[in-house]
Design an enzyme around this catalytic site. Sequence first.
Site, PDB file in Angstrom:
ATOM      1  N   HIS A   1       3.786  -7.281  -8.146  1.00 43.75           N
ATOM      2  CA  HIS A   1       4.209  -6.761  -9.454  1.00 43.75           C
ATOM      3  C   HIS A   1       3.882  -7.736 -10.592  1.00 43.75           C
ATOM      4  CE1 HIS A   1       6.324  -3.394  -7.592  1.00 43.75           C
ATOM      5  NE2 HIS A   1       6.553  -4.254  -6.613  1.00 43.75           N
TER       6      HIS A   1
ATOM      7  N   LYS B   1      -0.754  -1.394  -7.820  1.00 46.14           N
ATOM      8  CA  LYS B   1       0.227  -1.227  -8.894  1.00 46.14           C
ATOM      9  C   LYS B   1      -0.500  -1.327 -10.246  1.00 46.14           C
ATOM     10  CE  LYS B   1       3.588  -2.705  -5.531  1.00 46.14           C
ATOM     11  NZ  LYS B   1       3.729  -1.396  -4.881  1.00 46.14           N
TER      12      LYS B   1
ATOM     13  N   SER C   1      10.517  -7.087  -6.786  1.00 42.35           N
ATOM     14  CA  SER C   1      10.158  -5.683  -6.922  1.00 42.35           C
ATOM     15  C   SER C   1      11.318  -4.783  -7.315  1.00 42.35           C
ATOM     16  CB  SER C   1       9.537  -5.168  -5.623  1.00 42.35           C
ATOM     17  OG  SER C   1      10.432  -5.333  -4.544  1.00 42.35           O
TER      18      SER C   1
HETATM   19  C1  PLP Z   1       6.524  -7.079  -3.632  1.00 45.24           C
HETATM   20  C2  PLP Z   1       5.644  -6.132  -2.868  1.00 45.24           C
HETATM   21  N1  PLP Z   1       4.787  -6.631  -1.968  1.00 45.24           N
HETATM   22  C3  PLP Z   1       3.973  -5.840  -1.270  1.00 45.24           C
HETATM   23  C4  PLP Z   1       3.987  -4.478  -1.427  1.00 45.24           C
HETATM   24  C5  PLP Z   1       3.080  -3.653  -0.590  1.00 45.24           C
HETATM   25  O1  PLP Z   1       1.898  -3.379  -1.244  1.00 45.24           O
HETATM   26  P1  PLP Z   1       1.054  -2.080  -0.876  1.00 45.24           P
HETATM   27  O2  PLP Z   1       1.712  -0.933  -1.540  1.00 45.24           O
HETATM   28  O3  PLP Z   1      -0.312  -2.370  -1.375  1.00 45.24           O
HETATM   29  O4  PLP Z   1       1.095  -1.961   0.630  1.00 45.24           O
HETATM   30  C6  PLP Z   1       4.868  -3.911  -2.354  1.00 45.24           C
HETATM   31  C7  PLP Z   1       4.971  -2.469  -2.619  1.00 45.24           C
HETATM   32  O5  PLP Z   1       4.337  -1.592  -2.271  1.00 45.24           O
HETATM   33  C8  PLP Z   1       5.714  -4.758  -3.089  1.00 45.24           C
HETATM   34  O6  PLP Z   1       6.588  -4.243  -3.963  1.00 45.24           O
END
Ligand code: PLP
Length: 384
Positions: free
Chosen positions: A210, A240, A182
């Site tokens: 992502h 996303k 990320s």
């Molecule tokens: C790699 C990764 N996993 C999980 C999440 C969490 O997802 P959510 O925003 O749906 O809680 C994020 C960012 O928000 C992320 O960048």
Amino acid sequence: MKSLDEFATGKLRSLAARSLLRTLQPTERLDGLWILRGGRRLLSFCCNDYLNLSQHPAVKAAAQAAVERYGAGAGASRLVTGNTPLLDELERRLAVLKGAEAACVFGSGYLANAGIIPTLVGENDLILVDELVHSCVWTGAKLAGAPVAVFRHNDLGHLAELLQARRRKHERCLIATDGVFSMDGDLAPVHDLAALAADHDAWLLTDDAHGIGVVGGGRGSSFIGGRKADVPLQMGTLSKAVGSYGGYLCAAAPVIDLIKSRSRTLVYSTGLPPASAGAALAALDLIEGDAALVARPVLKARLFTGLMGLPPADSPIVPVIIGDAAAALDAAKRLEADGFLVTAIRPPTVAPGTSRLRVTFTANHPEAEIERLAKALRAQGLGR
Ligand SMILES: Cc1ncc(COP(=O)(O)O)c(C=O)c1O
């Protein structure tokens, strides 16, 4: 109460002294590219809405239709009355997209990992994580109570060493990595990780937050290179590239049944609002139906890396590493003066000394603006 206020004030002071204080800024996203902040119109290069689908007319109309038919909220946990028909349909569609038997939709990506990991492993087991894995994997691992061993970023040799030394001593073993990292935008070697995991009877979980919608033809990191990697636990988010909200796991049917029965963040949390499910379904139609759209964010990122003299982007995320937190804040401020919004990313989100501008590209970013951004960064002495 006085000691509580003093505690908070002291903490805030210490964070500010290290340029690590964070504050929320009211931000109006106008069309997915342009935003209004502090009365100014800025072009955003820091949103994860990679396909601009959060603003797509068909996606917004689907969210509105879902509200009209099913209401604004789910009303209860999915196991009580919160399981709208849209969620079953969404799970079916996600499973097909990911080449899995079944899927489970959670309230968010963070909730997904916080629920999945403790359902599958516990204190007698072992969790191996890439050092750069997302915060919610660490949360899930902590809640699981299993010992956690960290392997160097994308280092298969190190992971193999850890498996060799430690796997035997534990009943079950989970390996967790981001599919697309990320904060760095690079890809995990998913095919090789899957093979190594299988050799050691370890279960591979990829967090593809992502990846979905933008790599592997939109199907995510398991599909890069045109052949599906055997990843038994494909987790991700709808927040996303899918442009909505909610998290998911795609896996074999018994795994999903177990998650639905035992995962605390599913069982004890209200179901995803119908609007989010409706929007996600409409977004999946667009992702599955428009290969050119899906390819555009990475192409835009590559235009930028070319202009900056950086290695070609593998994903829509390009880090411009600055190092010092205060310097990263300053660089972001100077970009803002040029009309760009690129948030500085600082510890603990990234390691100390690696503060950065995390630049993200979306399908609709105009090429002329990407050129202007690269020019502005180079004027700051950034890039090669
Ligand atoms: C790699 C990764 N996993 C999980 C999440 C969490 O997802 P959510 O925003 O749906 O809680 C994020 C960012 O928000 C992320 O960048």
